[in-house]
Write an enzyme that holds these catalytic residues in place. Structure first.
Site, PDB file in Angstrom:
ATOM      1  N   SER A   1      24.096  40.898  29.997  1.00  0.00           N
ATOM      2  CA  SER A   1      25.539  40.872  30.219  1.00  0.00           C
ATOM      3  C   SER A   1      25.999  39.463  30.562  1.00  0.00           C
ATOM      4  CB  SER A   1      25.904  41.870  31.337  1.00  0.00           C
ATOM      5  OG  SER A   1      27.293  42.070  31.389  1.00  0.00           O
ATOM      6  N   ASN A   2      27.181  39.309  31.134  1.00  0.00           N
ATOM      7  CA  ASN A   2      27.707  37.996  31.521  1.00  0.00           C
ATOM      8  C   ASN A   2      28.545  38.143  32.783  1.00  0.00           C
ATOM      9  OD1 ASN A   2      30.616  38.434  30.759  1.00  0.00           O
ATOM     10  ND2 ASN A   2      29.634  38.847  28.785  1.00  0.00           N
ATOM     11  N   HIS A   3      29.056  37.033  33.287  1.00  0.00           N
ATOM     12  CA  HIS A   3      29.728  37.018  34.591  1.00  0.00           C
ATOM     13  C   HIS A   3      31.218  37.326  34.545  1.00  0.00           C
ATOM     14  CE1 HIS A   3      26.318  35.765  36.935  1.00  0.00           C
ATOM     15  NE2 HIS A   3      26.069  34.768  36.102  1.00  0.00           N
TER      16      HIS A   3
END
Ligand code: CTP
Ligand code: CA
Length: 226
Positions: free
Chosen positions: A33-35
């Site tokens: 995923s990502n932030h």
């Protein structure tokens, strides 16, 4: 900023917004995923609602409550987000893609938790996710389609390229290399780019900026559908 917010700019319109990250499962307990915090997409949903629109918010996993009087559809993966977008498309007037969609997902999702091997190196095989906003823009009787471009260099150039390549009506260019703005922060500064227009909005809170963006987007939309 003394600018007046138009509380009727989108009355009677249905606005669909994607927000947050996507999660791409590797096995039952792990994902890529990502932030992305989802704050910009959620702020846009509230601003569109305040401008009189019916709002559908297609959201990846975030730590934010569903805004009042906004229909939230919760998804995890890019493929689920695409399905949700395509399902709402038919009666959507305006589509805003604020989600940070994972560009790739694991080729296969392991049925059981993956075990650590004896090798020091482990390689993942990934496959490209579909481009959600480009799929929306390519649909028959498409909504007015707005994308984001989060860049760390050559911001305007890359954004213009995405505007053309994805066949968008507008793109919001976002320099995420600067301190304190963009990804996962409370403030943002952006340039709104259309085929024949370019306007830079000064740094402000995501709430303020969302209202300015919705005003501007509504103007471009109303101009085109006049
Ligand atoms: N987007 C999307 N589906 C994807 C990837 C991106 O809908 N699979 C949308 C984003 O929501 C955003 C726009 O496309 O509105 C641009 O996303 P960005 O990540 O900046 O562009 P990419 O085309 O993925 O290119 P790159 O990451 O290589 O810069
Ligand atoms: Ca990307």
């Amino acid at each position: 900023c003394a600018e007046q917010f138009d509380f009727q700019a989108l009355s009677g319109r249905h606005v669909c917004i994607t927000a947050g990250p996507t999660r791409e499962a590797l096995d039952p307990v792990r994902y890529i995923s990502n932030h992305s915090s989802g704050k910009m997409g959620y702020a846009l949903a509230e601003a569109a609602r305040d401008a009189g629109a019916r709002v559908t918010l297609i959201s990846g996993p975030v730590n934010l409550a569903a805004p009042d009087r906004v229909e939230r559809v919760q998804v995890e993966s890019a493929l689920q987000m695409l399905d949700a977008a395509m399902a709402t498309l038919h009666d959507c007037d305006l589509f805003i893609a604020a989600a940070a969609v994972a560009d790739y997902r694991p080729v296969a999702v392991a049925e059981h938790k993956m075990k650590k091997g004896s090798d020091e190196i482990m390689e993942l095989r990934l496959t490209k996710n579909p481009d959600i906003v480009a799929s929306v823009a390519a649909a028959d009787s498409r909504p007015f389609t707005v994308g984001f471009a989060a860049e760390t260099r050559d911001v305007l150039q890359y954004a213009r390229d995405k505007l053309t390549r994805k066949r968008l009506d507008l793109i919001i260019a976002n320099d995420v290399s600067a301190e304190g703005i963009g990804f996962n922060s409370d403030e943002n500064a952006v340039t709104l780019i259309g085929p024949n227009s370019e306007e830079t909005l000064p740094q402000s809170s995501k709430q303020q900026l969302a209202r300015q963006l919705i005003n501007r987007i509504a103007e471009h939309f109303n101009e085109q559908t006049k």
